[in-house]
Design a protein around this motif. Structure first.
Motif, PDB file in Angstrom:
ATOM      1  N   GLY A   3      36.063  35.524  43.542  1.00  0.00           N
ATOM      2  CA  GLY A   3      36.766  34.500  44.653  1.00  0.00           C
ATOM      3  C   GLY A   3      37.146  35.131  45.787  1.00  0.00           C
ATOM      4  N   GLU A   4      36.668  35.623  46.786  1.00  0.00           N
ATOM      5  CA  GLU A   4      37.572  35.875  47.948  1.00  0.00           C
ATOM      6  C   GLU A   4      39.399  36.412  47.677  1.00  0.00           C
ATOM      7  OE1 GLU A   4      37.984  36.108  53.400  1.00  0.00           O
ATOM      8  OE2 GLU A   4      36.610  34.970  51.598  1.00  0.00           O
ATOM      9  N   LYS A   5      39.314  37.788  48.058  1.00  0.00           N
ATOM     10  CA  LYS A   5      41.549  38.242  48.341  1.00  0.00           C
ATOM     11  C   LYS A   5      41.149  36.887  49.283  1.00  0.00           C
ATOM     12  CE  LYS A   5      41.185  41.242  44.674  1.00  0.00           C
ATOM     13  NZ  LYS A   5      42.096  41.508  43.767  1.00  0.00           N
ATOM     14  N   ASP A  24      47.434  32.636  44.669  1.00  0.00           N
ATOM     15  CA  ASP A  24      46.415  34.369  44.838  1.00  0.00           C
ATOM     16  C   ASP A  24      45.002  33.531  43.997  1.00  0.00           C
ATOM     17  OD1 ASP A  24      46.920  33.825  42.672  1.00  0.00           O
ATOM     18  OD2 ASP A  24      47.882  36.044  42.904  1.00  0.00           O
ATOM     19  N   HIS A  25      44.508  34.511  44.628  1.00  0.00           N
ATOM     20  CA  HIS A  25      42.972  34.371  44.513  1.00  0.00           C
ATOM     21  C   HIS A  25      42.869  34.110  42.957  1.00  0.00           C
ATOM     22  CE1 HIS A  25      43.206  38.591  43.386  1.00  0.00           C
ATOM     23  NE2 HIS A  25      41.064  38.166  42.587  1.00  0.00           N
ATOM     24  N   GLY A 467      40.383  25.126  47.773  1.00  0.00           N
ATOM     25  CA  GLY A 467      39.502  26.572  47.597  1.00  0.00           C
ATOM     26  C   GLY A 467      38.276  26.275  47.519  1.00  0.00           C
ATOM     27  N   PHE A 472      36.788  29.614  48.263  1.00  0.00           N
ATOM     28  CA  PHE A 472      37.745  30.895  47.664  1.00  0.00           C
ATOM     29  C   PHE A 472      37.583  30.880  46.130  1.00  0.00           C
ATOM     30  CE2 PHE A 472      41.893  32.126  46.218  1.00  0.00           C
ATOM     31  CZ  PHE A 472      42.208  32.522  47.266  1.00  0.00           C
ATOM     32  N   TRP A 473      36.465  29.484  45.797  1.00  0.00           N
ATOM     33  CA  TRP A 473      37.066  29.670  44.123  1.00  0.00           C
ATOM     34  C   TRP A 473      35.464  29.160  43.835  1.00  0.00           C
ATOM     35  CZ3 TRP A 473      42.576  27.269  43.954  1.00  0.00           C
ATOM     36  CH2 TRP A 473      43.524  28.560  44.106  1.00  0.00           C
TER      37      TRP A 473
END
Length: 522
Positions: A3-5, A24-25, A467, A472-473
């Motif tokens: 996923g993106e930081k 956090d990721h 997310g 994001f995830w």
């Protein structure tokens, strides 16, 4: 995890406190802040919250957690991608859409003031207590939002007047928070998610819409109800006046459903969350299963507007950790909740004492609103350690009662067992830090209990939902649980079967003693 930081925030609005956690990721919590708020008990069996105090607690938690993250060198201001929200379910608010002010304090999920309304409906409706089960999966009970809404409509003049004028809107805590966070009186979004809606008694489990027949039967106007959305989608943006304006609200689930997602429970997997109450959910997949053994049919989660709906069987226990709070606040036997483990460990058994915390009745699988708490088996030998241990055992016996029902409803074909033929109960919630409690639970069940490294999976589940919605995830990041479970602690039963059987028989006797005690004269 892929996923993106960046970071995802999670509001966890519980029965006694509010938290905001920043992940956090890698799904690690980098900062958090928690605030307790006031519990109001205006009459026996009544429990209320101040919606404005809850709103302020969320603001404070977000601001303080951001400050902590920044102080630790995390660029959250520039890296926060979205927030998720999870909340205490069923708790009911009606407010004015013109002033934004509540028309009464929030009636909390465990509040029992609606018992007379429930009895009246059971007599009036052809299906009795189960009249709405076919559509919503729930029996008529003080537990659910519709009964609390009816009480407000029948007993609070401000609510009656506002409904007549078209100025009243209803919501559970998630709806109240989202409406305020997205603008309030200036265009706030009036929405709820499928899991919170599933606990109102008003949503049809199959269509995931408000059930017109139910609304007509109960006389609840559809225009006061929020729009129903999935658990993982961009709902709206946080407005000015909040610590994080412009950030997307992208996930929303009731607390127990969030814990299901935080524990990555797939079909055939169950979890038990130990908080104020205890809540055991079994993911039954894409088909709702009707319980014949006192459980509720509800949702697990729906991870996107077009995603398949996962259903669940649930057993809800009204009083779990709240019994420990009672020992602390009402009896003064302990000074902090954490002391109960050491106190209970001073004795190896309860000395024949059994405690049933039916303070406001019993939920699953008994569903006895006429029950009241009992402590039996007391002798001159009994001391406070025996009482403390009996309180811990009461939490575990109640969970076992629910799991026995789950096995009858869904586990007869072995669907609750792993490849080794074991049933593994995943646990979470603050009380699971108590090792003695977890060992007692394994002993009384006769099966292993698995505690993850991060026991606060409710907030994590809301973060996962948000997310997922913003990319994001991915789902495989969440449900590939092998890596996450590697460091989990497993509690294995050490009690002999004969002892377990005897204790369960004694517990059942104690439960029966609680029945028909609600009308005891003062």
């Amino acid at each position: 995890m892929a996923g993106e930081k960046g970071f995802i925030g999670s509001i966890d609005q519980g029965t006694t406190s509010t938290r905001f956690i920043i992940y956090d990721h890698d799904a690690r919590a980098v900062a958090s802040h928690q605030v307790e708020f006031t519990q109001f008990y205006p009459e026996a069996g009544w429990v209320e919250h101040d919606p404005m105090e809850i709103l302020e607690s969320v603001k404070v938690c977000i601001a303080k957690a951001l400050d902590k993250a920044t102080a630790d060198g995390h660029n959250v201001d520039g890296g926060l991608k979205a927030i998720g929200l999870t909340d205490q379910r069923e708790t009911t608010i009606v407010w004015s859409k013109s002033t934004g002010l509540p028309l009464h304090k929030a009636i909390v999920w465990m509040d029992a003031r609606t018992s007379s309304i429930c009895r009246r409906l059971e007599k009036e409706l052809s299906g009795g207590r189960s009249h709405f089960v076919e559509s919503c999966g729930l029996p008529i009970s003080t537990y659910f939002s519709a009964m609390k809404l009816l009480w407000l409509m029948e007993n609070v003049d401000a609510v009656k007047d506002a409904i007549k004028k078209g100025d009243a809107i209803f919501g559970t805590i998630d709806t109240w928070l989202i409406w305020n966070m997205t603008g309030g009186v200036n265009g706030g979004l009036h929405v709820t998610d499928v899991t919170n809606a599933s606990r109102t008694m008003l949503m049809n489990l199959k269509t995931l819409n408000w059930d017109e027949d139910t609304l007509k039967t109960l006389g609840i106007p559809a225009e006061i109800l929020p729009k129903i959305v999935s658990n993982s989608e961009v709902i709206g943006e946080i407005c000015k006046g909040w610590p994080i304006p412009g950030i997307k609200i992208a996930g929303c689930l009731g607390d127990q459903h969030a814990a299901m997602l935080g524990q990555a429970c797939k079909k055939g997997e169950a979890k038990s969350t130990y908080g104020t109450g205890a809540f055991i959910l079994l993911n039954t997949g894409e088909v709702p299963i009707k319980s014949g053994h006192g459980l509720l049919t509800t949702l697990s989660y729906k991870l996107g507007p077009q995603a398949q709906t996962n259903y669940a069987l649930e057993g809800s226990i009204a009083i779990a950790g709240a019994a420990v709070q009672w020992l602390r606040d009402s009896l003064g036997i302990i000074k902090s909740a954490s002391e109960i483990e050491d106190l209970a460990a001073l004795v190896e058994t309860t000395g024949g004492v059994y405690f049933v915390p039916a303070f406001n009745g019993l939920f699953a699988p008994w569903w006895r609103e006429d029950a009241r708490g009992v402590c039996i088996g007391i002798t001159r030998f009994t001391n406070k350690s025996h009482i403390a241990r009996a309180v811990l055992e009461s939490m575990c016996f109640q969970v076992k009662d629910v799991l026995d029902s789950m096995n009858k409803d869904a586990g007869e074909k072995g669907s609750l067992n792993n490849e080794k033929g074991e049933f593994l109960l995943r646990v979470d919630g603050g009380a699971t830090a108590n090792n003695l409690l977890m060992q007692i639970q394994a002993d009384l069940m006769g099966t292993p209990v698995v505690r993850p490294v991060d026991i606060e999976t409710t907030a994590l589940g809301a973060a996962y939902a948000a997310g997922l919605a913003v990319g994001f995830w991915k789902e495989e990041d969440i449900f590939e649980s092998g890596e996450k479970s590697k460091n989990s602690k497993v509690f294995r039963p050490a009690m002999e079967e004969a002892t377990r059987k005897k204790k369960v028989e004694s517990w059942c006797k104690a439960v029966e003693r609680t029945f028909d005690l609600a009308d005891l004269s003062l």
